[in-house]
Design a protein around this motif. Structure first.
Motif, PDB file in Angstrom:
ATOM      1  N   MET A 134     -24.816  43.483  14.163  1.00 38.79           N
ATOM      2  CA  MET A 134     -24.431  43.697  12.914  1.00 38.79           C
ATOM      3  C   MET A 134     -25.469  43.143  11.873  1.00 38.79           C
ATOM      4  SD  MET A 134     -21.538  45.158  12.840  1.00 38.79           S
ATOM      5  CE  MET A 134     -21.002  45.160  11.205  1.00 38.79           C
ATOM      6  N   ILE A 135     -26.141  42.041  12.370  1.00 35.09           N
ATOM      7  CA  ILE A 135     -27.397  41.557  11.600  1.00 35.09           C
ATOM      8  C   ILE A 135     -28.586  42.354  11.522  1.00 35.09           C
ATOM      9  CG2 ILE A 135     -29.237  39.585  11.718  1.00 35.09           C
ATOM     10  CD1 ILE A 135     -26.790  37.906  12.910  1.00 35.09           C
ATOM     11  N   PHE A 136     -28.637  43.136  12.673  1.00 33.65           N
ATOM     12  CA  PHE A 136     -29.657  44.219  12.575  1.00 33.65           C
ATOM     13  C   PHE A 136     -29.397  45.327  11.667  1.00 33.65           C
ATOM     14  CE2 PHE A 136     -31.877  48.038  14.400  1.00 33.65           C
ATOM     15  CZ  PHE A 136     -33.226  47.561  14.345  1.00 33.65           C
ATOM     16  N   MET A 137     -28.297  45.679  11.749  1.00 28.44           N
ATOM     17  CA  MET A 137     -27.818  46.832  10.682  1.00 28.44           C
ATOM     18  C   MET A 137     -27.854  46.356   9.278  1.00 28.44           C
ATOM     19  SD  MET A 137     -27.449  49.289  12.578  1.00 28.44           S
ATOM     20  CE  MET A 137     -26.514  50.382  11.841  1.00 28.44           C
ATOM     21  N   LEU A 138     -27.488  45.126   8.944  1.00 27.57           N
ATOM     22  CA  LEU A 138     -27.713  44.777   7.598  1.00 27.57           C
ATOM     23  C   LEU A 138     -29.092  44.612   7.390  1.00 27.57           C
ATOM     24  CD1 LEU A 138     -26.318  43.290   5.298  1.00 27.57           C
ATOM     25  CD2 LEU A 138     -26.911  41.160   6.194  1.00 27.57           C
ATOM     26  N   LEU A 139     -29.995  44.236   8.213  1.00 32.01           N
ATOM     27  CA  LEU A 139     -31.380  44.175   7.906  1.00 32.01           C
ATOM     28  C   LEU A 139     -31.875  45.610   7.702  1.00 32.01           C
ATOM     29  CD1 LEU A 139     -32.800  41.538  10.199  1.00 32.01           C
ATOM     30  CD2 LEU A 139     -32.572  41.424   7.775  1.00 32.01           C
ATOM     31  N   ILE A 140     -31.444  46.814   8.499  1.00 36.93           N
ATOM     32  CA  ILE A 140     -32.004  48.052   8.179  1.00 36.93           C
ATOM     33  C   ILE A 140     -31.461  48.484   7.038  1.00 36.93           C
ATOM     34  CG2 ILE A 140     -31.573  50.308   9.206  1.00 36.93           C
ATOM     35  CD1 ILE A 140     -33.896  48.851  10.542  1.00 36.93           C
ATOM     36  N   SER A 141     -30.056  48.212   6.524  1.00 37.86           N
ATOM     37  CA  SER A 141     -29.428  48.640   5.500  1.00 37.86           C
ATOM     38  C   SER A 141     -30.196  48.314   4.272  1.00 37.86           C
ATOM     39  CB  SER A 141     -28.086  48.339   5.218  1.00 37.86           C
ATOM     40  OG  SER A 141     -27.267  48.935   6.334  1.00 37.86           O
ATOM     41  N   ILE A 142     -30.723  47.021   4.035  1.00 36.04           N
ATOM     42  CA  ILE A 142     -31.270  46.350   3.103  1.00 36.04           C
ATOM     43  C   ILE A 142     -32.774  47.024   2.932  1.00 36.04           C
ATOM     44  CG2 ILE A 142     -32.491  44.278   2.425  1.00 36.04           C
ATOM     45  CD1 ILE A 142     -30.279  42.486   3.596  1.00 36.04           C
ATOM     46  N   GLU A 143     -33.307  47.267   4.036  1.00 30.45           N
ATOM     47  CA  GLU A 143     -34.835  48.007   4.215  1.00 30.45           C
ATOM     48  C   GLU A 143     -34.653  49.302   3.344  1.00 30.45           C
ATOM     49  OE1 GLU A 143     -38.800  48.178   4.648  1.00 30.45           O
ATOM     50  OE2 GLU A 143     -37.552  46.522   4.987  1.00 30.45           O
ATOM     51  N   THR A 144     -33.627  50.046   3.842  1.00 33.76           N
ATOM     52  CA  THR A 144     -33.310  51.392   3.349  1.00 33.76           C
ATOM     53  C   THR A 144     -33.058  51.306   1.670  1.00 33.76           C
ATOM     54  OG1 THR A 144     -32.419  51.970   5.506  1.00 33.76           O
ATOM     55  CG2 THR A 144     -31.901  53.356   3.670  1.00 33.76           C
ATOM     56  N   PHE A 145     -32.152  50.356   1.360  1.00 40.77           N
ATOM     57  CA  PHE A 145     -32.030  50.284  -0.291  1.00 40.77           C
ATOM     58  C   PHE A 145     -33.293  49.959  -0.835  1.00 40.77           C
ATOM     59  CE2 PHE A 145     -31.157  47.839  -3.742  1.00 40.77           C
ATOM     60  CZ  PHE A 145     -30.318  48.547  -4.581  1.00 40.77           C
ATOM     61  N   ALA A 146     -34.106  49.130  -0.119  1.00 41.67           N
ATOM     62  CA  ALA A 146     -35.422  48.698  -1.012  1.00 41.67           C
ATOM     63  C   ALA A 146     -36.273  49.697  -1.196  1.00 41.67           C
ATOM     64  CB  ALA A 146     -35.938  47.621  -0.228  1.00 41.67           C
ATOM     65  N   TRP A 147     -36.450  50.739  -0.034  1.00 47.85           N
ATOM     66  CA  TRP A 147     -37.284  51.803  -0.245  1.00 47.85           C
ATOM     67  C   TRP A 147     -36.708  52.950  -1.095  1.00 47.85           C
ATOM     68  CZ3 TRP A 147     -42.215  52.254   0.519  1.00 47.85           C
ATOM     69  CH2 TRP A 147     -42.870  51.340   1.250  1.00 47.85           C
ATOM     70  N   PHE A 148     -35.265  53.158  -1.078  1.00 52.81           N
ATOM     71  CA  PHE A 148     -34.867  53.820  -1.904  1.00 52.81           C
ATOM     72  C   PHE A 148     -35.096  53.449  -3.180  1.00 52.81           C
ATOM     73  CE2 PHE A 148     -30.991  55.236  -4.449  1.00 52.81           C
ATOM     74  CZ  PHE A 148     -31.247  56.752  -4.444  1.00 52.81           C
TER      75      PHE A 148
END
Length: 150
Positions: A100-114
């Protein structure tokens, strides 16, 4: 009744894994196709934010591969619980919290690049004299800070 419940759960789990596998293969194929299109078929007007689109698509690809093949969460309702039924949980015994922590980090990275892609697109279509237009130095600074934060 416990035997029937466990048999039903096993059946649902098998169908769920099959569905996740099919969806994962389709998602990876579509992501790879989009990466190819971004690399080789990007119009000249959009070529300036190609890097942002590529990184965004790679974030989507990492998320999908992780979700569909490695993590494969199974939601338990009405009791809210997540069971990890993927490779990392069943074979390597990695705890769900780390996933879940890894998925949260990937989601934040995706949002930042979006956000970076949308900001870059806004800068491209805004007029030269617009008060909302940043200089290229300030934009690169924002892009650098956002990518570091994520």
């Amino acid at each position: 009744s416990n035997f029937t419940t466990s048999l039903l759960i096993g059946l649902v789990d098998a169908h769920y894994h099959t569905a996740m596998l099919i969806l994962g293969v389709i998602s990876v194929f579509v992501s790879l196709l989009l990466i190819y299109l971004i690399l080789y078929k990007t119009p000249v007007a959009s070529a300036q934010y190609r890097t942002g689109l590529l990184v965004l698509q790679l974030c989507f690809l990492i998320f999908d591969v992780y979700w569909c093949f490695i993590f494969v969460p199974l939601l338990s309702l009405p009791n809210f619980g997540i069971f990890c039924t993927g490779f990392m949980c069943t074979t390597l015994k990695v705890d769900v919290n780390y996933h879940m922590i890894f998925m949260l980090l990937i989601s934040i990275e995706t949002f930042a690049w979006f956000f970076i892609c949308m900001l870059k697109r806004h800068q491209e279509i805004s007029s030269i004299n617009s008060p909302h237009r940043y200089s290229s130095v300030i934009f690169k600074y924002y892009q650098y800070c956002l990518s570091l934060m994520a």
